[in-house]
Design a protein around this motif. Structure first.
Motif, PDB file in Angstrom:
ATOM      1  N   MET A  24      -4.270  58.630  16.772  1.00 15.08           N
ATOM      2  CA  MET A  24      -3.053  59.203  17.352  1.00 15.08           C
ATOM      3  C   MET A  24      -1.845  58.309  17.090  1.00 15.08           C
TER       4      MET A  24
ATOM      5  N   PHE B  49       2.231  61.462  20.781  1.00 16.37           N
ATOM      6  CA  PHE B  49       0.954  60.922  20.289  1.00 16.37           C
ATOM      7  C   PHE B  49       0.765  59.477  20.754  1.00 16.37           C
TER       8      PHE B  49
ATOM      9  N   SER C 104       0.008  59.303  24.461  1.00 13.88           N
ATOM     10  CA  SER C 104      -1.373  59.729  24.683  1.00 13.88           C
ATOM     11  C   SER C 104      -2.343  58.603  24.339  1.00 13.88           C
ATOM     12  N   ARG C 105      -2.053  57.875  23.279  1.00 20.12           N
ATOM     13  CA  ARG C 105      -2.893  56.732  22.893  1.00 20.12           C
ATOM     14  C   ARG C 105      -2.887  55.664  23.978  1.00 20.12           C
TER      15      ARG C 105
END
Length: 135
Positions: free
Chosen positions: A29, A79, A82-83
């Motif tokens: 990600m 992204f 989210s990581r």
């Protein structure tokens, strides 16, 4: 190893992503997020327009990563966030991704789209019809 597990420790237990596949997904990600961001900035520089939010654009960029999504830099941000949630093993923070997406939409994307429509008119409308805002 399960992607999402529940342990009975603590007052609410301990919801966990685990460290196997979740960490590999998270690394991917970040890579995808950074690639989207870099390719978007390079494409904008090639068209001599600004990647800085709230500034008026000089060109409507519609090719490269902008043919996949109208907001590749913001998508890259999502992204990466989210990581971080995966890395910090904080599944209860997942709703923050949706809150962040909402804030990006209201604070940055909608005003930017209004400026693009004002500057480029029907050309922006055609682009917006064929290219999704996110994915």
């Amino acid at each position: 190893m399960a992607f999402l597990t529940w342990h009975s420790r603590g007052p609410l237990g301990a919801l966990s992503f685990g460290y196997g596949i979740a960490q590999w997904i998270g690394a991917a990600m970040v890579a995808v997020g950074l690639i989207l961001m870099v390719l978007a900035v390079l494409r904008m520089q090639a068209h001599r327009t600004t990647p800085i939010p709230h500034m008026s654009p000089n060109a409507l960029v519609t090719e490269g990563v902008f043919a996949l999504t109208r907001n590749p830099i913001y998508l890259g941000d999502i992204f990466i966030l989210s990581r971080l949630i995966l890395r910090w093993n904080a599944p209860l923070a997942v709703p923050l991704v949706f809150l962040f997406q909402f804030i990006l939409l209201r604070r940055f994307i909608l005003p930017e789209e209004a400026r693009m429509k004002e500057h480029f008119g029907a050309e922006f409308d055609q682009y917006a019809e064929k290219t999704r805002r996110w994915l």
